[in-house]
Scaffold this motif. Structure first.
Motif, mmCIF file in Angstrom:
data_model
loop_
_atom_site.group_PDB
_atom_site.id
_atom_site.type_symbol
_atom_site.label_atom_id
_atom_site.label_comp_id
_atom_site.label_asym_id
_atom_site.label_seq_id
_atom_site.Cartn_x
_atom_site.Cartn_y
_atom_site.Cartn_z
ATOM 1 N N GLU A 152 79.509 44.652 158.121
ATOM 2 C CA GLU A 152 79.876 43.642 159.111
ATOM 3 C C GLU A 152 79.122 42.341 158.874
ATOM 4 O O GLU A 152 77.927 42.336 158.645
ATOM 5 N N ARG A 153 79.867 41.246 158.887
ATOM 6 C CA ARG A 153 79.328 39.894 158.644
ATOM 7 C C ARG A 153 78.684 39.759 157.253
ATOM 8 O O ARG A 153 77.813 38.925 157.041
ATOM 9 N N GLY A 154 79.094 40.623 156.309
ATOM 10 C CA GLY A 154 78.562 40.539 154.953
ATOM 11 C C GLY A 154 77.141 41.023 154.809
ATOM 12 O O GLY A 154 76.401 40.591 153.915
ATOM 13 N N ILE A 155 76.725 41.954 155.682
ATOM 14 C CA ILE A 155 75.338 42.399 155.732
ATOM 15 C C ILE A 155 74.877 43.040 154.426
ATOM 16 O O ILE A 155 73.683 43.111 154.133
ATOM 17 N N THR A 156 75.828 43.498 153.580
ATOM 18 C CA THR A 156 75.489 44.142 152.310
ATOM 19 C C THR A 156 74.796 43.170 151.363
ATOM 20 O O THR A 156 73.969 43.580 150.550
ATOM 21 N N LEU A 157 75.110 41.884 151.462
ATOM 22 C CA LEU A 157 74.594 40.877 150.538
ATOM 23 C C LEU A 157 73.370 40.170 151.101
ATOM 24 O O LEU A 157 73.147 40.148 152.315
ATOM 25 N N SER A 158 72.602 39.572 150.204
ATOM 26 C CA SER A 158 71.480 38.737 150.645
ATOM 27 C C SER A 158 72.022 37.415 151.172
ATOM 28 O O SER A 158 73.200 37.083 151.001
ATOM 29 N N GLY A 159 71.124 36.631 151.796
ATOM 30 C CA GLY A 159 71.546 35.345 152.343
ATOM 31 C C GLY A 159 72.107 34.414 151.280
ATOM 32 O O GLY A 159 73.147 33.777 151.475
ATOM 33 N N GLY A 160 71.448 34.345 150.116
ATOM 34 C CA GLY A 160 71.914 33.484 149.037
ATOM 35 C C GLY A 160 73.230 33.946 148.449
ATOM 36 O O GLY A 160 74.104 33.135 148.120
ATOM 37 N N GLN A 161 73.393 35.277 148.327
ATOM 38 C CA GLN A 161 74.650 35.813 147.800
ATOM 39 C C GLN A 161 75.804 35.526 148.750
ATOM 40 O O GLN A 161 76.914 35.187 148.324
ATOM 41 N N LYS A 162 75.550 35.659 150.052
ATOM 42 C CA LYS A 162 76.598 35.349 151.035
ATOM 43 C C LYS A 162 77.021 33.893 150.933
ATOM 44 O O LYS A 162 78.215 33.569 150.989
ATOM 45 N N GLN A 163 76.041 33.002 150.772
ATOM 46 C CA GLN A 163 76.367 31.578 150.667
ATOM 47 C C GLN A 163 77.215 31.295 149.428
ATOM 48 O O GLN A 163 78.185 30.535 149.481
#
Length: 585
Positions: free
Chosen positions: A475-486
């Protein structure tokens, strides 16, 4: 039932199914009349046999004939009742489908400010639990209401034809029943509204807890939040018990009144038979069966009333949102091609919910193919500029223009379809990485997805995942780090290949080396696009054609990188500070 009048358009839409269901109900109730008549006739035949009026063979033949007719009419009535349910209940499911879609489409059209004022849990509850209660009205409540009314009319008419006097005494408890239903229904409406409001609060609380579970665990707040949930649950139990107590009055009350009617039939009917007013004892048996056939309809009045009152309360909550007009409306139904020239002409804007003035008389322009960087302290109005360009809000004063046309005069779908937007808080959906990137272009092939991922410098990260681009995110892309989500969010905007690209501080979570690689890729990609970059870093802004500095919603500096570095001001201070920080690393 004022609020439920909103549903009349759906009854009109499905009028064929509705009237067919009512017709089947009428026929089914007519067939239900035959059984008591045949049973009454059988009792009369047995009485004649006991009085030696007819012989054993005659009574046996008559009883066999009555039994066969009872079985036949019961089967026909059962089949018709099945088709009645199939017609009216299925219709209610279609109405539920249409209503949910109408609410969802309306949610999509409502403006950004609406979602600031309302909680997600409450919105979810209205489109799910409230709609379900409304469906109960459209389906079971309507079906049983008509079934009850038709049965009452058919049975009472038949009773009057047989014996008006006995019918009058039998139905004496009905006025008490009517008043009881009125009083209890009023209580149900009040308590049902409170129950639904509490359910929304409970849904909102749990939704926020699940969304923020990482923060709760990090601060070890499980116990406190658990106590908050228990408190809301206690309140929920209290309100539901209050509603259940009122609902529980119906059943015993109805059965008591029907029981009185049965006693009246036995006493008055028996007296009339003794004095000769009724010639046939089978009539008493017939009346008892008629009264007991009314037991479920009478008892269901409470259930029906409860469903109607709950649906009224739920539809009122739904109507509150359906009557809410979006702040941003599409005023131009015609196609509006967007090339990319952007201009702000004395634009001012104040947020309605906080009364914070974000922009004051801001003016600037960006030509097609140019890059503008906007810097400034937190709360200076940088993100507001991007929100006004994409018409998430409308300016209070001045004009935001694209291609020399006020954005309010452009087709809203064309405007937003011409913008690739990367928000400050990168939001990814609970879907595969590939589909999250293809959100910007649904028909994109795998090669296009990989190409933009490489431009966003996230391809090498995705390749290390077990399922690579098919990796399903939490949910909300929680699998990825903050930089990866960006970076995935940047790839999603790039694949759209729109003439305008808005980047809202979307490199804050990446290191300087990755930032430089992304900016170099963007420089090539955006040669023919109008790009606006909002940032806190000079490194993100230095290659822009022009840079503006905002402070308290006003432009305090503007120029190129070299021009601003040679000026004494905010930009030079920020440049020197970040340069020294870089040298210290």
């Amino acid at each position: 039932m004022k609020e439920l009048q909103y549903l009349n358009k759906y009854f009109a839409k499905y009028k064929f199914q509705f009237f067919l269901g009512i017709f089947i109900t009428i026929v089914a109730q007519i067939f239900s009349l035959f059984t008591p008549g045949y049973i009454g006739h059988s009792v009369s035949e047995i009485e004649k046999f006991s009085n030696n009026t007819i012989g054993a063979d005659a009574v046996r033949s008559s009883l066999t004939n009555d039994i066969l007719l009872i079985v036949l009419t019961t089967l026909v009535g059962g089949v018709l009742t099945f088709f009645m349910r199939q017609t009216l209940i299925v219709m209610s499911r279609h109405v539920e489908f249409d209503l949910k879609n109408e609410i969802f489409r309306h949610y999509e059209n409502l403006s950004q400010g609406f979602y600031k004022r309302n909680r997600t849990g409450d919105l979810m509850n209205r489109i799910s639990e409230d709609v379900n209660r409304v469906r109960q009205y459209v389906g079971p409540a309507i079906m049983y209401a008509f079934n009850t009314v038709i049965r009452f009319v058919v049975i009472i008419t038949q009773m009057i034809l047989i014996s008006p006097k006995l019918t009058f005494y039998t139905l004496l408890p009905l006025p008490i029943l009517a008043y009881s239903i009125y009083w209890v229904s009023k209580q149900i409406n009040i308590r049902s509204t409170l129950t639904q409001q509490n359910l929304s609060s409970l849904a909102t609380y749990t939704q926020e807890m699940f969304s923020g579970i990482r923060v709760i665990k990090a601060y070890s707040l499980e116990k406190q939040k658990g106590e908050g949930f228990i408190e809301l649950s206690r309140d929920s139990v209290k309100k539901n018990m209050s509603l259940a107590k009122v609902n529980a009055l119906f059943g015993p009350l109805m059965i008591f009144l029907i029981g009185i009617s049965n006693l009246v039939v036995v006493y008055v009917g028996g007296s009339m038979y003794i004095n000769g007013s009724i010639a046939d004892i089978g009539t008493i048996a017939q009346f008892i069966l008629y009264i007991n056939m009314l037991t479920w309809p009478v008892a269901s009045l409470g259930w029906i009333s409860s469903m109607v009152q709950e649906a009224e309360a739920s539809q009122k909550r739904i109507n509150e949102f359906l009557k809410t007009e979006p702040d941003i409306k599409n005023t131009n139904p015609n196609h509006s091609p967007v090339l990319g020239h952007i201009a702000f002409d004395n634009v001012s804007f104040t947020y309605e919910d906080t009364n914070i003035t974000a922009l004051r008389n801001v003016s600037f322009s960006v030509n097609k193919g140019e890059t503008l960087a906007i810097l400034g302290r937190t709360g200076s109005g940088k993100s507001t500029v991007l929100s006004l360009i994409s018409r998430l809000y409308d300016a209070d004063g001045g004009a935001v223009k694209i291609d020399n046309e006020n954005v309010k005069a452009l087709n809203l779908d064309d405007l937003r379809g011409s913008i690739g937007f990367v928000p400050q808080d990168a939001f990814l959906f609970s879907d595969s990485i590939k589909n999250n990137i293809r959100f910007g272009k649904e028909d994109a092939d795998d090669a296009e997805v990989v190409a933009v991922a490489k431009k966003a410098v996230v391809h090498h990260n995705i390749e290390t995942f077990t399922h690579q681009y098919e990796t399903v995110l939490g949910e909300r892309g929680i699998t990825l780090s903050g930089g990866q989500k960006q970076r995935v969010s940047i790839a999603r905007a790039l694949i759209k290949d729109a003439p305008i690209l808005l980047l809202d501080d979307c490199l804050s979570a990446v290191d300087t080396e990755t930032e430089e690689a992304i900016l170099n890729n963007l420089q090539d990609f955006c040669r023919d696009k109008t790009t606006i970059i909002v940032s806190h870093r000079v490194s993100s802004a230095k290659n822009a054609d022009r840079i503006i500095i905002l402070e308290d919603g006003e432009i305090i500096e503007q120029g190129t990188h070299n021009e601003l570095v040679n000026m004494q001001g905010y930009y030079k201070e920020l440049y020197l500070k970040q340069l020294s920080e870089k040298e210290m690393q």
